[in-house]
Scaffold this motif. Structure first.
Motif, PDB file in Angstrom:
ATOM      1  N   SER A 363      48.752  25.002  24.062  1.00  0.00           N
ATOM      2  CA  SER A 363      47.560  25.662  23.515  1.00  0.00           C
ATOM      3  C   SER A 363      46.301  24.829  23.704  1.00  0.00           C
ATOM      4  N   HIS A 364      46.469  23.585  24.066  1.00  0.00           N
ATOM      5  CA  HIS A 364      45.310  22.704  24.164  1.00  0.00           C
ATOM      6  C   HIS A 364      44.517  22.984  25.438  1.00  0.00           C
ATOM      7  N   GLU A 365      43.195  23.051  25.263  1.00  0.00           N
ATOM      8  CA  GLU A 365      42.266  23.213  26.370  1.00  0.00           C
ATOM      9  C   GLU A 365      41.450  21.929  26.523  1.00  0.00           C
ATOM     10  N   ARG A 366      40.626  21.907  27.551  1.00  0.00           N
ATOM     11  CA  ARG A 366      39.862  20.685  27.805  1.00  0.00           C
ATOM     12  C   ARG A 366      39.018  20.277  26.600  1.00  0.00           C
ATOM     13  N   ILE A 367      38.473  21.242  25.891  1.00  0.00           N
ATOM     14  CA  ILE A 367      37.614  20.922  24.761  1.00  0.00           C
ATOM     15  C   ILE A 367      38.392  20.194  23.657  1.00  0.00           C
ATOM     16  N   HIS A 368      39.681  20.493  23.503  1.00  0.00           N
ATOM     17  CA  HIS A 368      40.507  19.779  22.526  1.00  0.00           C
ATOM     18  C   HIS A 368      40.677  18.307  22.942  1.00  0.00           C
ATOM     19  N   PHE A 369      40.893  18.099  24.242  1.00  0.00           N
ATOM     20  CA  PHE A 369      41.030  16.736  24.739  1.00  0.00           C
ATOM     21  C   PHE A 369      39.724  15.954  24.538  1.00  0.00           C
ATOM     22  N   ALA A 370      38.592  16.609  24.800  1.00  0.00           N
ATOM     23  CA  ALA A 370      37.300  15.941  24.623  1.00  0.00           C
ATOM     24  C   ALA A 370      37.088  15.549  23.167  1.00  0.00           C
ATOM     25  N   ARG A 371      37.417  16.476  22.255  1.00  0.00           N
ATOM     26  CA  ARG A 371      37.276  16.161  20.829  1.00  0.00           C
ATOM     27  C   ARG A 371      38.224  15.034  20.442  1.00  0.00           C
ATOM     28  N   ALA A 372      39.443  15.061  20.956  1.00  0.00           N
ATOM     29  CA  ALA A 372      40.406  14.011  20.637  1.00  0.00           C
ATOM     30  C   ALA A 372      39.916  12.642  21.111  1.00  0.00           C
ATOM     31  N   VAL A 373      39.271  12.603  22.280  1.00  0.00           N
ATOM     32  CA  VAL A 373      38.729  11.335  22.771  1.00  0.00           C
ATOM     33  C   VAL A 373      37.660  10.808  21.816  1.00  0.00           C
ATOM     34  N   MET A 374      36.746  11.666  21.388  1.00  0.00           N
ATOM     35  CA  MET A 374      35.704  11.247  20.454  1.00  0.00           C
ATOM     36  C   MET A 374      36.307  10.779  19.132  1.00  0.00           C
ATOM     37  N   GLU A 375      37.285  11.511  18.655  1.00  0.00           N
ATOM     38  CA  GLU A 375      37.938  11.128  17.392  1.00  0.00           C
ATOM     39  C   GLU A 375      38.695   9.812  17.557  1.00  0.00           C
ATOM     40  N   GLY A 376      39.392   9.643  18.690  1.00  0.00           N
ATOM     41  CA  GLY A 376      40.159   8.409  18.902  1.00  0.00           C
ATOM     42  C   GLY A 376      39.272   7.186  18.954  1.00  0.00           C
ATOM     43  N   ILE A 377      38.127   7.286  19.620  1.00  0.00           N
ATOM     44  CA  ILE A 377      37.177   6.171  19.643  1.00  0.00           C
ATOM     45  C   ILE A 377      36.748   5.836  18.218  1.00  0.00           C
ATOM     46  N   THR A 378      36.437   6.871  17.443  1.00  0.00           N
ATOM     47  CA  THR A 378      35.959   6.656  16.073  1.00  0.00           C
ATOM     48  C   THR A 378      37.070   6.119  15.178  1.00  0.00           C
ATOM     49  N   PHE A 379      38.305   6.587  15.373  1.00  0.00           N
ATOM     50  CA  PHE A 379      39.439   6.024  14.634  1.00  0.00           C
ATOM     51  C   PHE A 379      39.586   4.526  14.922  1.00  0.00           C
ATOM     52  N   SER A 380      39.444   4.153  16.195  1.00  0.00           N
ATOM     53  CA  SER A 380      39.563   2.742  16.553  1.00  0.00           C
ATOM     54  C   SER A 380      38.498   1.916  15.829  1.00  0.00           C
ATOM     55  N   LEU A 381      37.278   2.400  15.805  1.00  0.00           N
ATOM     56  CA  LEU A 381      36.215   1.699  15.084  1.00  0.00           C
ATOM     57  C   LEU A 381      36.498   1.682  13.585  1.00  0.00           C
ATOM     58  N   HIS A 382      37.098   2.756  13.098  1.00  0.00           N
ATOM     59  CA  HIS A 382      37.409   2.825  11.664  1.00  0.00           C
ATOM     60  C   HIS A 382      38.469   1.809  11.259  1.00  0.00           C
ATOM     61  N   GLU A 383      39.275   1.348  12.214  1.00  0.00           N
ATOM     62  CA  GLU A 383      40.242   0.293  11.869  1.00  0.00           C
ATOM     63  C   GLU A 383      39.507  -0.912  11.299  1.00  0.00           C
ATOM     64  N   SER A 384      38.336  -1.239  11.847  1.00  0.00           N
ATOM     65  CA  SER A 384      37.553  -2.369  11.323  1.00  0.00           C
ATOM     66  C   SER A 384      36.985  -2.030   9.956  1.00  0.00           C
ATOM     67  N   VAL A 385      36.441  -0.825   9.802  1.00  0.00           N
ATOM     68  CA  VAL A 385      35.917  -0.408   8.496  1.00  0.00           C
ATOM     69  C   VAL A 385      37.021  -0.470   7.450  1.00  0.00           C
ATOM     70  N   ASP A 386      38.195  -0.009   7.801  1.00  0.00           N
ATOM     71  CA  ASP A 386      39.336  -0.002   6.882  1.00  0.00           C
ATOM     72  C   ASP A 386      39.711  -1.421   6.456  1.00  0.00           C
ATOM     73  N   MET A 387      39.687  -2.366   7.406  1.00  0.00           N
ATOM     74  CA  MET A 387      39.985  -3.758   7.065  1.00  0.00           C
ATOM     75  C   MET A 387      38.893  -4.363   6.191  1.00  0.00           C
ATOM     76  N   PHE A 388      37.645  -4.029   6.469  1.00  0.00           N
ATOM     77  CA  PHE A 388      36.560  -4.534   5.627  1.00  0.00           C
ATOM     78  C   PHE A 388      36.766  -4.092   4.178  1.00  0.00           C
ATOM     79  N   ARG A 389      37.054  -2.826   3.999  1.00  0.00           N
ATOM     80  CA  ARG A 389      37.247  -2.311   2.639  1.00  0.00           C
ATOM     81  C   ARG A 389      38.470  -2.932   1.975  1.00  0.00           C
ATOM     82  N   ALA A 390      39.527  -3.131   2.757  1.00  0.00           N
ATOM     83  CA  ALA A 390      40.734  -3.751   2.195  1.00  0.00           C
ATOM     84  C   ALA A 390      40.459  -5.176   1.729  1.00  0.00           C
ATOM     85  N   ALA A 391      39.477  -5.834   2.344  1.00  0.00           N
ATOM     86  CA  ALA A 391      39.105  -7.196   1.956  1.00  0.00           C
ATOM     87  C   ALA A 391      38.067  -7.218   0.837  1.00  0.00           C
TER      88      ALA A 391
END
Length: 499
Positions: A363-391
């Motif tokens: 069911s996935h179309e190109r637009i789903h992949f594009a959104r997933a890429v944007m979300e994945g980049i932001t999730f990766s950056l959020h790993e740092s935010v998550d560690m900051f808050r945990a500290a």
């Protein structure tokens, strides 16, 4: 009208910004210079190329505004690419090319540093031994080019060499020194213990100075060459990330910077010198006096989206590629992307890990992949935010700059994933503006960097987290965090098949 100049010494070019007292850019000039890759993994530049390019850019600025206005330039300061090694002879000349931050030849030296210092490494320098840092480069030259090292009496970082050539004075500021693995970050002094462990004399390190500290004035012959007044004050400046933080107004607790370029950075202000992140994120001195910042890095942030466009939509614009992205709900229809195209830095310093799409169905179309890429980049950056808050850090306002700040949908996505207010800037000038702000503060225009930021840093639209999206992303993020561990061994096995 009075002016200051911020000089941003980057990896590919130098950019000079002329700023007036209103914080308005009155002129800019840039010059590029070559990179040298003599061997795989090597990255070098000629230090005097930086100097020549900087002088040309300054001359262009002065010529553009004329001699009367040039006489009103009061100060110059610098932002510089971090970690690069410039070794100087007793006569003050480079003994070899500069070895840059993105040079990867020093893996063996990093392991030597870890064996020699053990737990003391993080206790003193607050950062792990990575190939990009300066001390491994020093050890490499000593081991592999003993004749060159024998001539070396002092080391500088890139912007400090340029400033030295402009003033005749040799200094280094704390924010750039923090990236050498030679600084006791909390104590703000060169570490006698680290120097002794590697048999380096104290005289090998330049005097330390605050980022807003004056380090001299422009040499008379260079003033004449550029058209600037010989009375112009020259200030130390700071590391590019520290100056980027200043230029975005990250000057108090709770404020965090999200910068999405080719790589991505999450940088959070810190006033507690004893905050311990166990080396999982970088911890450096800020360009603001007696302040610090914690920083996480995603190696392939904007690069991941550029790769996706180049591969699947080479003849389309980014606007065309992302058209309709706002219609796709959080989670991209159950599709996850991890942005490990070139390995990863935070929180997984792993050169072998590679990117994944997880959950693909018919069911996935190109637009789903594009959104997933944007979300994945932001999730990766959020790993740092998550560690900051945990500290125990407060992260409630994030200033977003770079490619991720050009798309309103991505800005809202950041607010939802980070669960924080996200702010874009009206006129984004990055580290060059931060350098100019240090010159303005050092010149006495403002009583503090905060007062300067209130005038120079102009916020644009704000994005608040949407509760329903926040909850969806919380669950998705926990799934995202499992992908690294579950694909690591697969990628290690596949490494043998990569060309």
């Amino acid at each position: 009208m009075s002016y200051v100049i911020g000089i941003d010494l980057g990896t590919s070019a130098v950019k000079a910004l002329l700023i007036n007292k209103e914080g308005t850019v009155a002129g800019e000039a840039s010059r590029s210079y070559p990179l040298y890759h003599e061997h795989t993994g090597w990255s070098e530049q000629k230090p005097d190329d930086w100097v020549d390019a900087t002088l040309e850019a300054l001359g262009e600025l002065a010529a553009a505004i004329g001699p009367e206005a040039s006489a009103q330039i009061e100060g110059i300061s610098f932002s510089g690419q971090m970690h690069g090694l410039v070794l100087l002879s007793g006569a003050g000349n480079p003994v070899r090319n500069a070895i840059l931050w993105n040079d990867t030849r020093t893996t063996a030296q990093c392991r030597e540093i870890e064996r020699t210092l053990g737990d003391k490494l993080l206790g003193i320098t607050r950062n792990p031994a990575l190939e990009g840092f300066t001390l491994p480069k020093i050890l490499w030259v000593r081991e592999n080019e003993p004749a060159a090292f024998e001539q070396a009496e002092l080391f500088l970082l890139p912007k400090d060499y340029v400033r030295y050539r402009l003033t005749g004075e040799r200094h280094m500021d704390y924010s750039d020194a923090a990236g050498t693995l030679l600084l006791d970050v909390a104590a703000k002094r060169w570490s006698e213990e680290v120097l002794a462990a590697f048999e380096l004399p104290a005289s090998f390190c330049p005097p330390l100075v605050e980022s807003h500290g004056q380090t001299g004035t422009l040499l008379a012959e260079l003033a004449q060459r550029t058209g600037l007044p010989a009375t112009v004050k020259v200030f130390a400046g700071g590391a590019d990330n520290a100056c980027g933080a200043i230029g975005a107004g990250i000057l108090s607790e709770g404020l965090t910077l999200c910068s999405i370029g080719t790589s991505g950075v999450i940088l959070s202000y810190e006033n507690d010198k004893n905050k311990d992140f166990a080396g999982k994120v970088h911890f450096f001195n800020h360009g603001k006096e007696d302040a610090f910042y914690a920083m996480g890095v995603t190696l392939a942030a904007g690069y991941s989206l550029s790769w996706f466009k180049k591969t699947f939509a080479p003849d389309e614009s980014f606007d065309e590629l992302l058209a309709g992205i706002e219609e796709v709900k959080p989670g991209a229809g159950g599709l996850l992307f991890t942005p490990y195209l070139v390995g990863e830095r935070t929180p997984h310093p792993d050169s072998l890990i590679r990117a994944s799409f997880i959950g693909v169905d018919g069911s996935h179309e190109r637009i789903h992949f594009a959104r997933a890429v944007m979300e994945g980049i932001t999730f990766s950056l959020h790993e740092s935010v998550d560690m900051f808050r945990a500290a125990g850090k407060t992260v409630n306002t994030i200033v977003s700059i770079g490619g991720g700040a050009q798309n309103p949908v991505w800005l809202q996505m950041q607010a939802d994933i980070f669960d924080a207010k996200v702010v874009a800037l009206e006129n984004e000038q990055g580290p060059g503006l931060g350098a100019a702000m240090l010159a303005a503060y050092g010149s006495g225009w403002f009583e503090s960097l905060e007062a300067c930021a209130a005038k120079f840093v102009k916020h644009a639209k704000q994005y608040s987290p949407q509760p329903e999206a926040v909850e969806a992303y919380k669950g998705l993020f926990r799934i995202y965090q499992q992908v690294y561990a579950q694909t690591r061994s697969l990628n290690e096995a596949l490494a043998a098949y990569r060309s």
